[in-house]
Structure formats: structure tokens, C-alpha cells
Write a protein that holds these residues in place. Structure first.
Motif, PDB file in Angstrom:
ATOM      1  N   THR A 132      35.108  75.632  26.876  1.00 25.81           N
ATOM      2  CA  THR A 132      33.717  75.224  26.639  1.00 25.81           C
ATOM      3  C   THR A 132      33.357  75.683  25.211  1.00 25.81           C
ATOM      4  N   PRO A 133      32.223  75.160  24.808  1.00 23.49           N
ATOM      5  CA  PRO A 133      31.889  75.547  23.389  1.00 23.49           C
ATOM      6  C   PRO A 133      31.669  77.000  23.371  1.00 23.49           C
ATOM      7  N   LEU A 134      31.352  77.623  24.365  1.00 27.85           N
ATOM      8  CA  LEU A 134      31.218  79.112  24.067  1.00 27.85           C
ATOM      9  C   LEU A 134      32.352  80.008  24.500  1.00 27.85           C
ATOM     10  N   GLU A 135      33.700  79.426  24.453  1.00 29.21           N
ATOM     11  CA  GLU A 135      34.900  80.008  24.849  1.00 29.21           C
ATOM     12  C   GLU A 135      35.108  81.330  23.780  1.00 29.21           C
ATOM     13  N   GLY A 136      35.376  82.270  24.210  1.00 25.31           N
ATOM     14  CA  GLY A 136      35.860  83.415  23.236  1.00 25.31           C
ATOM     15  C   GLY A 136      34.550  84.091  22.839  1.00 25.31           C
ATOM     16  N   ARG A 137      33.461  84.029  23.422  1.00 27.06           N
ATOM     17  CA  ARG A 137      32.304  84.708  22.921  1.00 27.06           C
ATOM     18  C   ARG A 137      32.215  86.046  23.911  1.00 27.06           C
ATOM     19  N   TRP A 138      32.770  87.254  23.199  1.00 30.82           N
ATOM     20  CA  TRP A 138      32.579  88.533  24.200  1.00 30.82           C
ATOM     21  C   TRP A 138      31.801  89.311  23.365  1.00 30.82           C
ATOM     22  N   GLU A 139      30.497  89.182  23.293  1.00 32.27           N
ATOM     23  CA  GLU A 139      29.611  89.782  22.555  1.00 32.27           C
ATOM     24  C   GLU A 139      28.826  90.893  23.416  1.00 32.27           C
ATOM     25  N   LEU A 140      28.698  91.043  24.668  1.00 32.58           N
ATOM     26  CA  LEU A 140      28.101  92.010  25.437  1.00 32.58           C
ATOM     27  C   LEU A 140      28.584  93.246  25.620  1.00 32.58           C
ATOM     28  N   THR A 141      28.168  94.399  25.747  1.00 36.87           N
ATOM     29  CA  THR A 141      28.477  95.541  26.017  1.00 36.87           C
ATOM     30  C   THR A 141      27.973  96.047  27.385  1.00 36.87           C
ATOM     31  N   PRO A 142      28.572  97.170  28.062  1.00 40.81           N
ATOM     32  CA  PRO A 142      27.748  97.491  29.396  1.00 40.81           C
ATOM     33  C   PRO A 142      26.392  97.850  28.959  1.00 40.81           C
ATOM     34  N   GLU A 143      25.856  98.603  27.842  1.00 35.81           N
ATOM     35  CA  GLU A 143      24.933  99.193  27.579  1.00 35.81           C
ATOM     36  C   GLU A 143      23.876  98.053  27.346  1.00 35.81           C
ATOM     37  N   ARG A 144      24.291  97.002  26.566  1.00 38.98           N
ATOM     38  CA  ARG A 144      23.374  95.919  26.221  1.00 38.98           C
ATOM     39  C   ARG A 144      23.038  95.130  27.562  1.00 38.98           C
ATOM     40  N   CYS A 145      23.866  95.142  28.400  1.00 35.72           N
ATOM     41  CA  CYS A 145      23.556  94.429  29.833  1.00 35.72           C
ATOM     42  C   CYS A 145      22.475  95.046  30.604  1.00 35.72           C
ATOM     43  N   LEU A 146      22.581  96.748  30.430  1.00 38.43           N
ATOM     44  CA  LEU A 146      21.882  97.479  31.217  1.00 38.43           C
ATOM     45  C   LEU A 146      20.462  97.606  30.421  1.00 38.43           C
ATOM     46  N   ARG A 147      20.318  97.333  29.339  1.00 42.19           N
ATOM     47  CA  ARG A 147      18.949  97.422  28.478  1.00 42.19           C
ATOM     48  C   ARG A 147      18.397  95.830  28.867  1.00 42.19           C
ATOM     49  N   ILE A 148      19.111  94.687  28.994  1.00 40.47           N
ATOM     50  CA  ILE A 148      18.346  93.608  29.350  1.00 40.47           C
ATOM     51  C   ILE A 148      17.917  93.707  30.757  1.00 40.47           C
ATOM     52  N   LEU A 149      18.931  94.202  31.625  1.00 41.27           N
ATOM     53  CA  LEU A 149      18.165  94.408  32.978  1.00 41.27           C
ATOM     54  C   LEU A 149      16.858  95.241  33.040  1.00 41.27           C
ATOM     55  N   ALA A 150      16.668  96.401  32.057  1.00 41.53           N
ATOM     56  CA  ALA A 150      15.594  97.104  32.072  1.00 41.53           C
ATOM     57  C   ALA A 150      14.403  96.293  31.832  1.00 41.53           C
ATOM     58  N   VAL A 151      14.639  95.638  30.662  1.00 39.96           N
ATOM     59  CA  VAL A 151      13.553  94.836  30.322  1.00 39.96           C
ATOM     60  C   VAL A 151      13.129  93.909  31.450  1.00 39.96           C
ATOM     61  N   PHE A 152      14.020  93.230  32.126  1.00 40.20           N
ATOM     62  CA  PHE A 152      13.595  92.311  33.212  1.00 40.20           C
ATOM     63  C   PHE A 152      13.011  93.058  34.105  1.00 40.20           C
ATOM     64  N   ARG A 153      13.272  94.265  34.556  1.00 42.96           N
ATOM     65  CA  ARG A 153      12.573  95.052  35.685  1.00 42.96           C
ATOM     66  C   ARG A 153      11.185  95.273  35.197  1.00 42.96           C
ATOM     67  N   PHE A 154      10.846  95.623  33.766  1.00 47.74           N
ATOM     68  CA  PHE A 154       9.711  95.866  33.267  1.00 47.74           C
ATOM     69  C   PHE A 154       8.668  94.666  33.245  1.00 47.74           C
ATOM     70  N   HIS A 155       9.366  93.470  33.140  1.00 49.72           N
ATOM     71  CA  HIS A 155       8.632  92.134  33.236  1.00 49.72           C
ATOM     72  C   HIS A 155       8.501  91.818  34.542  1.00 49.72           C
ATOM     73  N   PHE A 156       9.442  92.173  35.494  1.00 51.87           N
ATOM     74  CA  PHE A 156       9.305  91.803  37.058  1.00 51.87           C
ATOM     75  C   PHE A 156       9.284  92.875  38.087  1.00 51.87           C
ATOM     76  N   PRO A 157       8.275  93.529  38.010  1.00 51.25           N
ATOM     77  CA  PRO A 157       8.414  95.007  38.771  1.00 51.25           C
ATOM     78  C   PRO A 157       8.559  95.075  40.131  1.00 51.25           C
ATOM     79  N   ASP A 158       7.703  93.774  40.704  1.00 51.83           N
ATOM     80  CA  ASP A 158       7.760  93.671  42.222  1.00 51.83           C
ATOM     81  C   ASP A 158       8.670  92.459  42.590  1.00 51.83           C
ATOM     82  N   VAL A 159       9.602  91.942  41.904  1.00 51.50           N
ATOM     83  CA  VAL A 159      10.187  90.867  42.093  1.00 51.50           C
ATOM     84  C   VAL A 159      11.515  90.972  42.301  1.00 51.50           C
ATOM     85  N   GLU A 160      12.171  90.012  42.917  1.00 48.21           N
ATOM     86  CA  GLU A 160      13.722  90.242  43.406  1.00 48.21           C
ATOM     87  C   GLU A 160      14.470  89.903  41.985  1.00 48.21           C
TER      88      GLU A 160
END
Length: 354
Positions: free
Chosen positions: A243-271
Motif C-alpha cells: 500500500t502507499p503507506l507501507e512502512g509508516r511506523w510513526e505512532l508511539t503508545p503515548e501518542r495513541c493514548l493522547r489521541i484517545l484522550a482527546v477523543f474522550r474529551f470530544h465524545f464524553p458520553d459516546v462509545e
């Protein structure tokens, strides 16, 4: 000072107020300690969803050979990825796969088929497949993901017993053309709205790890919030070879957790659903992610394998959570209370609300 801002964000979220752009960007930076950010967002998750984790499973009805060119997808037009390629499985086969997952604890079955969008024969297949699944498991939620919807198709799926429709926005509108040229961001938002108007529970999320900036992350969160979905899958790119994005490994566990936190603040009562790529990007941080997301996929994904279901269930138990039961409502009652049937104004003896 950092805790003061986090407390403000929690209070705003309980009132369903959005973080400002600068506040959301600050959460993605290293300004605030990661565990403090997770702990603040976890207050919202606990308040609305307790210690429950909803299990979902994917049934890939038709794999590969898609005419769309989404750069992240191993099923895309021209993909050289060595993934399974097959035409429609039968309703009986789909029901068997779904039944195994339901017996393992899945509350929602996601029926997915590659392609731009369904034809009339495809909708008929889905009607038969939903019926076959519901015959054995009448309480299971069925979510359908078939691409772009045409006139009347969402209504037929709802009448057939589908509970939800998934169509992810994937990335911000400003960079959508960078990952796909065969349809537009507006095409995707149109389909999510069609599903909602037909009475299907809207499910729409994003994929991260495709080179997006912090501003892109905030943009997609805000665009999704405008659609007011009931469930928001958060995917982390699985960079398939071919795929065009093969080999792209730019995420870290911390980055993923911060993204999830941002989404929880945007969607506090959503699945908020922890979706594709969680195993390879969060790794040992998966238990911490459950303090942000209240829903995960059980087992395998569309074209990649997830960790064994027994490991998923052990992960949930070890982190102090429980699997949500079939009879437990996922969303808090307050979200349903936002919709009130009109009983005043035209056609009644009561004055209009004007």
C-alpha cells in the motif's frame, strides 16, 4: 496549573462542551503528564460507562478487489498486499462466524464488505444475512459497513434489523485528497447523515498514523462531533506492505493514548471504540487505553489478525473491567433524552416552542 486545565476540561465535557482548539492541541503535546491526562479523561469514561467494556466483532463478507484507492487500505485498487480475496460469503457462513463471536462475548457484529457502495443485490444479501444472524441471536446488535449509501438503502437496512451503520471519515477534510482520490470527504459525511436519518445508529471514526498533524487530529475530532455519532472507532494505521503507506511506523503508545484522550474529551458520553492496530501500536499500554475507550474489537480485523479472543478477555479482567452484557444499555440515558418527540405547535392545541 496543568491540573487546573484538566479539571476545567472535565467540567466542560460533563456539560458536553467542546475543548477549544488550543486546549485540545495542548493535550496532544507533552505539556501535561501523560498519566494526568489519562486520569482526567478516565473520569468521563467511568462516569458514563462505569467499568464496562463492550465487545464488537468484524465479519468480512467480501474481501479485496475494491475499486477505491484509499491509501491506507490493503483492499484498495491496485493493492499488492497479500490479503485474502474472495466474493460474498453466504448468509449461513456469516451467521456461523457471527455466532462464534457472540458466544465469546461480542455484543455487536459488524458486517463489512469492500467496495464503493452497495448495489441492490448487495442490500438483498445483507437483508438475508441479518435475518440469519438474528434467527440465532436476536439480541445482538448488527452494524453494517458497505461504503457510500444511495437513496433508500439505509432505510432498507434499518427495516431488515440493522442497528447501526459505520462509515469512517478517517482523516481531516483538508488532507482527505492526500489519501483518496476516488471519493471525497463530503461523500463520507453524506453517508453518515443518510444512516442517521434512516434511524440507524451513526458510527464514524478515524485512522491515525498516516502523517497527520496535531491540527488534523483536532479537525477530524471536531468534524465527527458535528455528525453526533453514537460510536466512534479510533484506528491506528496497520501499514500493510503493498500500500502507499507501507512502512509508516510513526505512532508511539503515548501518542495513541493522547489521541484517545482527546477523543474522550470530544465524545464524553459516546462509545469510543479501540479499533484496528491497537495491539501493534499500544502494545503493553493496552490496559491503560481501556481507561479511555469503553469498547474494543474482539479477535481479528478485516484483513489482519488481532490477538486471540481469550487474551482480549484476560486483558479486560486484569485491568479491572468487565464485559458489557447483552441486556445492558451501552450509551447513558442522557444521550437518548436529547431527542424529544414533538407534542406542541402545528397539529396540536399547545403553542409552538418559538
Amino acid at each position: 496549573m496543568g491540573n487546573d486545565l484538566l479539571n476545567v476540561l472535565v467540567d466542560k465535557a460533563f456539560r458536553r462542551e467542546l475543548p477549544t482548539r488550543s486546549e485540545a492541541l495542548e493535550l496532544l503535546s507533552d505539556t501535561h503528564d501523560l498519566l494526568e491526562v489519562v486520569a482526567a479523561a478516565a473520569r468521563l469514561r467511568r462516569a458514563h460507562f462505569g467499568n464496562r467494556v463492550k465487545l464488537n466483532t468484524i465479519v468480512n463478507l467480501k474481501s479485496g478487489l475494491c475499486p477505491e484507492d484509499c491509501g491506507y487500505c490493503s483492499q484498495r485498487l491496485g493493492s499488492a498486499s497479500d490479503v485474502l480475496k474472495y466474493s460474498w460469503i453466504t448468509p449461513a457462513e456469516a451467521a456461523e462466524v457471527a455466532g462464534q463471536a457472540v458466544e465469546a462475548g461480542a455484543k455487536r457484529v459488524c458486517l463489512v464488505a469492500s467496495g464503493r457502495g452497495p448495489g441492490e443485490r448487495d442490500i438483498t444479501r445483507l437483508e438475508q444475512t441479518i435475518a440469519a444472524i438474528k434467527d440465532d441471536h436476536p439480541k445482538v446488535e448488527v452494524c453494517v459497513c458497505l461504503g457510500l449509501l444511495g437513496d433508500g438503502q439505509a432505510e432498507r437496512l434499518a427495516a431488515a434489523g440493522a442497528h447501526a451503520y459505520n462509515h469512517n471519515l478517517n482523516t481531516s477534510e483538508s488532507r482527505y485528497a492526500d489519501i483518496c482520490s476516488t471519493h471525497t470527504f463530503a461523500d463520507r459525511t453524506d453517508t453518515v447523515r443518510r444512516a442517521g436519518r434512516a434511524g440507524l445508529s451513526p458510527c464514524s471514526g478515524a485512522i491515525f498514523g498516516m502523517g497527520e498533524s496535531d491540527d488534523d487530529i483536532v479537525d477530524i475530532a471536531r468534524a465527527l462531533r458535528e455528525l453526533d455519532p453514537d460510536s466512534v472507532p479510533v484506528n491506528f494505521l496497520i501499514p500493510f506492505d503493498g500500500t502507499p503507506l507501507e512502512g509508516r511506523w510513526e505512532l508511539t503508545p503515548e501518542r495513541c493514548l493522547r489521541i484517545l484522550a482527546v477523543f474522550r474529551f470530544h465524545f464524553p458520553d459516546v462509545e469510543v471504540r479501540l479499533a484496528g492496530g491497537r495491539e501493534i501500536h499500544l502494545r503493553a499500554m493496552q490496559p491503560l487505553a481501556l481507561h479511555l475507550a469503553n469498547s474494543i474489537f474482539l479477535g481479528d480485523y478485516l484483513t489482519s489478525e488481532g490477538q486471540p479472543g481469550v487474551d482480549d478477555r484476560q486483558l479486560i479482567a486484569d485491568a479491572g473491567f468487565v464485559i458489557e452484557g447483552a441486556d445492558e444499555p451501552t450509551l447513558p440515558a442522557a444521550r437518548h433524552d436529547l431527542v424529544t418527540v414533538r407534542r406542541r405547535g402545528a397539529g396540536t392545541e399547545l403553542p409552538a416552542n418559538a
